[in-house]
Motif scaffolding. Structure first.
Motif, PDB file in Angstrom:
ATOM      1  N   ARG A 185     -54.518  44.945 -19.652  1.00 58.74           N
ATOM      2  CA  ARG A 185     -55.136  45.593 -19.233  1.00 58.74           C
ATOM      3  C   ARG A 185     -56.256  45.851 -19.428  1.00 58.74           C
ATOM      4  NH1 ARG A 185     -51.385  48.677 -15.275  1.00 58.74           N
ATOM      5  NH2 ARG A 185     -53.541  49.585 -14.475  1.00 58.74           N
ATOM      6  N   LYS A 222     -58.573  42.966 -20.038  1.00 56.28           N
ATOM      7  CA  LYS A 222     -58.049  41.495 -19.710  1.00 56.28           C
ATOM      8  C   LYS A 222     -57.176  40.381 -20.313  1.00 56.28           C
ATOM      9  CE  LYS A 222     -61.177  43.638 -16.324  1.00 56.28           C
ATOM     10  NZ  LYS A 222     -61.386  45.331 -15.968  1.00 56.28           N
ATOM     11  N   THR A 223     -56.195  40.723 -20.808  1.00 60.37           N
ATOM     12  CA  THR A 223     -55.798  39.948 -21.433  1.00 60.37           C
ATOM     13  C   THR A 223     -54.525  39.631 -21.301  1.00 60.37           C
ATOM     14  OG1 THR A 223     -55.722  40.293 -23.918  1.00 60.37           O
ATOM     15  CG2 THR A 223     -57.615  39.058 -23.035  1.00 60.37           C
ATOM     16  N   ARG A 253     -55.216  35.538 -15.576  1.00 59.36           N
ATOM     17  CA  ARG A 253     -56.609  35.936 -14.504  1.00 59.36           C
ATOM     18  C   ARG A 253     -56.384  37.148 -14.091  1.00 59.36           C
ATOM     19  NH1 ARG A 253     -57.991  31.618 -11.224  1.00 59.36           N
ATOM     20  NH2 ARG A 253     -55.479  29.911 -12.125  1.00 59.36           N
ATOM     21  N   PHE A 254     -57.005  38.128 -14.393  1.00 54.69           N
ATOM     22  CA  PHE A 254     -57.597  39.586 -13.911  1.00 54.69           C
ATOM     23  C   PHE A 254     -57.760  39.489 -12.573  1.00 54.69           C
ATOM     24  CE2 PHE A 254     -55.092  40.055 -17.742  1.00 54.69           C
ATOM     25  CZ  PHE A 254     -54.464  41.003 -17.648  1.00 54.69           C
ATOM     26  N   ASP A 255     -57.962  40.334 -11.860  1.00 52.65           N
ATOM     27  CA  ASP A 255     -59.035  40.962 -10.755  1.00 52.65           C
ATOM     28  C   ASP A 255     -59.068  42.067 -11.593  1.00 52.65           C
ATOM     29  OD1 ASP A 255     -60.292  41.788  -8.513  1.00 52.65           O
ATOM     30  OD2 ASP A 255     -58.641  41.160  -7.016  1.00 52.65           O
ATOM     31  N   ASP A 293     -57.755  45.235 -13.270  1.00 53.73           N
ATOM     32  CA  ASP A 293     -57.295  45.957 -14.321  1.00 53.73           C
ATOM     33  C   ASP A 293     -55.745  44.921 -13.637  1.00 53.73           C
ATOM     34  OD1 ASP A 293     -56.519  47.182 -12.302  1.00 53.73           O
ATOM     35  OD2 ASP A 293     -56.155  48.993 -13.930  1.00 53.73           O
ATOM     36  N   PRO A 352     -53.397  41.630 -13.188  1.00 54.63           N
ATOM     37  CA  PRO A 352     -53.483  40.092 -13.011  1.00 54.63           C
ATOM     38  C   PRO A 352     -53.201  39.846 -11.919  1.00 54.63           C
ATOM     39  CG  PRO A 352     -51.365  41.398 -14.316  1.00 54.63           C
ATOM     40  CD  PRO A 352     -52.284  42.459 -13.337  1.00 54.63           C
TER      41      PRO A 352
END
Length: 188
Positions: A60, A63-64, A109-111, A113, A115
């Motif tokens: 997190r 962001k992967t 794809r994250f917003d 921390d 997904p």
């Protein structure tokens, strides 16, 4: 100067350790892939699969992540044994030849921390197509009973049955199907 270099090195190591990927095993007893479609325009039918396995890897901080899910298509559960058998036939899931459905992510794809969407390849009946799962809810916290870190999410996408060689009876039985998955996973 040596103290400054040492402090910077230690903070870099701490940041790297904090951003380490975490692997979660899917909790088979709390994961439920479902599919929903219109039946002759009368009603929306919803069915599920009872056996799912896989893993989720998340970092997190960086962001992967990655998602790898395998669904036992033979575990389809419509509530009626005869219909379960029917849709496992060659016109639909063809489970004798294709016993599993898989989803393998290509990008998470994250917003912030959390997904927000997962792009990946969905394989049904030997046909692989790109899909995007929209994450509608996400939770990360210690599991109150297992005393381990855990994550949970709900995600949804729409596909066409005909794209996966399963279009029999369309348009009477809708070609468009909503796939949703409620998943829980425990850190390994």
């Amino acid at each position: 100067m040596k103290k400054l270099i040492l402090a910077l090195s230690l903070s870099s190591l701490a940041a790297a350790a904090a951003a380490a990927p975490e692997t979660y095993a899917i909790d088979v007893s709390h994961t439920a892939p479902r599919f929903e479609y219109s039946h002759l325009g009368y009603s929306m039918q919803m069915h599920r699969f009872d056996k799912t396995s896989g893993q989720i890897v998340m970092d997190r901080a960086a962001k992967t992540g990655s998602v790898d899910v395998t669904i036992d298509a033979r575990s389809v559960n419509t509530g009626f044994a005869l219909f379960n058998e029917h849709i496992q036939g060659d016109d639909y899931f063809a489970t004798a030849k294709y016993p599993t459905i898989t989803f393998k992510s290509t990008v998470v794809r994250f917003d912030g921390d959390r997904p927000a969407a997962i792009d990946g390849d969905l394989t049904i009946k030997g046909v692989t197509k790109p899909v995007t799962l929209t994450v509608t809810s996400f939770q990360a916290m210690p599991h109150p009973m297992l005393k381990k870190d855990a994550i949970g999410a709900n995600a949804v996408t729409k596909i066409k049955r005909s794209d996966f060689n399963m279009g029999k009876n369309a348009p009477y039985v809708s070609d468009e199907v909503t796939l949703s998955i409620a998943v829980e996973a425990v850190r390994q």
